[in-house]
Every structure is written in C-alpha cells, then in structure tokens.
Design an enzyme around this catalytic site. Structure first.
Site, short mmCIF file in Angstrom:
data_model
loop_
_atom_site.label_atom_id
_atom_site.label_comp_id
_atom_site.label_asym_id
_atom_site.label_seq_id
_atom_site.Cartn_x
_atom_site.Cartn_y
_atom_site.Cartn_z
N ASP A 163 0.85 -1.20 0.00
CA ASP A 163 0.00 0.00 0.00
C ASP A 163 0.88 1.24 0.00
OD1 ASP A 163 -2.59 1.32 0.19
OD2 ASP A 163 -1.92 1.95 2.18
N HIS A 211 -1.56 3.97 -1.19
CA HIS A 211 -1.62 4.51 0.18
C HIS A 211 -3.08 4.79 0.57
CE1 HIS A 211 1.25 6.41 3.28
NE2 HIS A 211 0.10 6.11 3.88
#
Ligand code: NAD
Length: 334
Positions: free
Chosen positions: A258, A295
């Site tokens: 991520d 993210h």
C-alpha cells in the site's frame, strides 16, 4: 488560528470543513505538497497542516519558521517526513494523529492477503473477459499457516487479532512486547526467526533510520520460498530494487504494497494519461503476483473523520497551550 492546509483533496476539505464548525479556525487549502518549492505559500500562516508525503526537512522548517509558522499539524500517525530535531532547534511544535483507526489499516492488510492468496484481482479481470478458467488461481488455506507480524502496536495488534480469527500461527517481532498480542497467541521471536519461519510477513513498524530497508537482500534470502510479503506501513521499510530481483528469481510468492519508497511523486494523483517515469514502480506493476494500492489503507469514513477531528482539536489545544502529550511529537520522539 490561520492554517495553511497542504496536499488537500476534495474529501479532506469536506471532512475538515465539517469538523472546523466546532473550532472556527481560518483554513486555507492548497492542493500541492509542501516542499522547498511550495513553502512560500505558507507565508504569514501561524500553522501548516500536512499529510504523509509533505516534506518537512530542515530547509523547509527553517523557511516556515522565518515567515512566522510555529505549528506543524500532521494529519497522519507516521512522522518520518518531519525533521523533528530541526523542529526542536527552531522551537516549533509538531502534533500528529497517533490513532485514528487501526482497524482501517489492519482490514486493508487482510484484504491484500486474501486477494493475493486467491488471485481475486486477477479473477475479476478474467471473468469480465469471459474467461472462467481457474488455472493459476490456486491459493492455500490460511488456517494453520504462520503469519509474522513486524511491529505489534495499534495496527499490528488488530492484524494479529484478524489473523488469529483465520486460525493462523502467529509470530511477532517488536522491541516492546504487547501483552494483548501475546494473549491472542502471538509468540515473540527474533526478527531473523520471524523471517525464516513465516508464510506471510506483514510490516507494521514505523519508518526510522533503524527500520529503513528492514527487508533487504539479507532478509529476503532468509525468508521461506513462496513467502507472501505485505507492507501497509511505509515504503522505505523494503528495499524495492532487491524485492524485484528476488521476485524475478521466483523466491517470493506474492507481494501486497500500500506504500512505496518513492511514492511522493506518484500516489494520490491521477496519472492515467501519463507515462510513469519511475522504472522501479513500473516494473513492480508488471508482476502478476504483486498488488499495489496507492496509500489507501487509512481511507475509511471513520478514519478520515477521526483525522479531521483530532487535527483540529490539536490546533485548538495548541492555541490554548494545552496539547495532549500523546499527540505532541516535539520532544517525545527525540
Ligand atoms: P504504533 O506506534 O501503535 O505501533 C508501532 C509499533 O512498531 C510499536 O509497537 C513499536 O514498538 C514498533 N517498532 C518500533 N521499531 C520497531 C522495529 N525496529 N521493529 C519492529 N517493531 C518496531 O503505530 P501504528 O498506529 O500501529 O502504525 C504503524 C505504522 O503504520 C505507522 O508508523 C505508519 O507508518 C503506518 N501507517 C500506515 C497507514 C496507511 O494508510 N498505509 C496509515 C496509518 C499508519
């Protein structure tokens, strides 16, 4: 207080505006990231409010300070992008949101594990193309597998609980042992042992000089063949170039990221009409056994709401001279 809010997207404004009704601060929103080029935008603001990819190194802090900024309010938990020693030298206050929703990040971690294991990302595309074949989609039972959790703080502990629910064996590494994780059956072992014996390794420690490239060639060599590696913490915990080499060599089973060590020029932007200039990221995106999300692990309604509430509460508390010491990084982390 007059605050320059950097790296803002429409959803940030929406939640900050709603939370600000109770605080009444004078918020000015800027889309760009804060860095050496954009720091003049903060001229005349008593505080700046920033996110994960804003750069607050000694140069930026000194410029901010020269132009009257005294408060740095982070809208995140991690603070690897702030030179805290420089902030202290300049007597600037740095506040953050230490806990907004460990569930958001832990649940995204579980999502990556499940998707990678069962090839859900590939199945989605296949079925839409009318391809219902199962070749290449075989996964493994999570039950009875060993999960290694590196960093058993707030997020790592929720991950421990989730993976316990799947019937996994749990290995943990953290300089500070968490009794809640031990109660869930996690066994603390040295990091090398965790690397060597885990089928799935998931990273939940902060990025510091000590943890930079925690997963390097040496660590990758130690890991089981076919290991699944998950990073929802900070990109530079992994030496990405080394990961690519070991993935090409067939050592790694699958990878869920991520975060990425050079994410600041790419993540949070729509670059779908551009050629990606980062060759390492571009190579990572070609692997069928790698999932990258931009993210987004934090990105739940509850988390964004808590971020807005705590950030504005931090600014109000600063104004009143009463910041919660847990949220105040100025001296704690040095
Ligand atoms: P936390 O402070 O509650 O826990 C971090 C844990 O890491 C602590 O228990 C600490 O002792 C441990 N630790 C420190 N150094 C270590 C080392 N060398 N090896 C192993 N463990 C070590 O923090 P948290 O709320 O659980 O967040 C963890 C990290 O997740 C943050 O630092 C942040 O970088 C990242 N994060 C990512 C997202 C996202 O959207 N992807 C969102 C929030 C947080």
């Amino acid at each position: 207080m007059k605050i320059a809010v950097f790296s803002t997207k429409p959803y940030d404004r929406q939640f900050l505006e709603a939370a600000n009704i109770a605080h009444g601060h004078d918020l000015t929103y800027f889309e760009p990231r804060l860095n050496t080029e954009t720091v003049p935008l903060a001229d005349g603001f008593s505080g700046v409010c920033v996110f994960v990819n804003d750069l607050l190194d000694a140069t930026v802090l000194s410029e901010l300070n020269k132009h009257g900024t005294r408060l740095i309010a982070l809208r995140c938990a991690g603070f690897n992008n702030v030179d805290l020693a420089a902030a202290r030298e300049l007597q600037m206050t740095v506040v953050r949101v230490p806990a907004y929703s460990p569930f958001a990040v832990a649940e995204h971690t579980a999502g990556l594990i499940l998707s990678l294991n069962r090839g859900i990302h590939r199945a989605y595309n296949r079925v839409r193309e009318g391809n219902f074949a199962l070749d290449g989609l075989m996964g493994f039972d999570l039950h009875d597998r060993t999960v290694g959790i590196v960093g058993t703080g707030r997020i790592g502990c929720v991950v421990t609980r989730i993976m316990q629910g799947f019937g996994c064996h749990l290995l943990a590494y953290d300089p500070v042992q968490n009794p809640d994780c031990e109660a869930l059956g996690a066994r603390y072992v040295p990091l090398e042992e965790l690397f060597a014996n885990s089928d799935i390794i998931t990273l939940h420690c902060p990025l510091t000089p000590n943890t930079h490239h925690l997963v390097d060639v040496k660590a990758l060599r130690r890991m089981k063949d076919g290991v699944m590696l998950i990073n929802t913490s900070r990109g530079a915990l992994i030496d990405t170039a080394a990961l690519i080499q070991w993935n090409k060599a067939g050592k790694v089973g699958s990878v869920g990221l991520d975060v990425y060590e050079e994410e600041e020029d790419v993540f949070f932007e729509d670059l779908s009409n551009h050629v990606i200039q980062d060759d390492i990221l571009a190579r990572l995106l070609t692997f069928p056994n790698v999932i990258i999300t931009g993210h987004q692990a934090f990105f739940t309604r509850e988390a964004v709401q808590n971020i807005a509430d705590t950030t504005l509460g931090n600014i109000t508390a600063y104004e009143r001279g009463q910041i919660d010491p847990i949220n105040n990084l100025t001296y704690e982390a040095l």
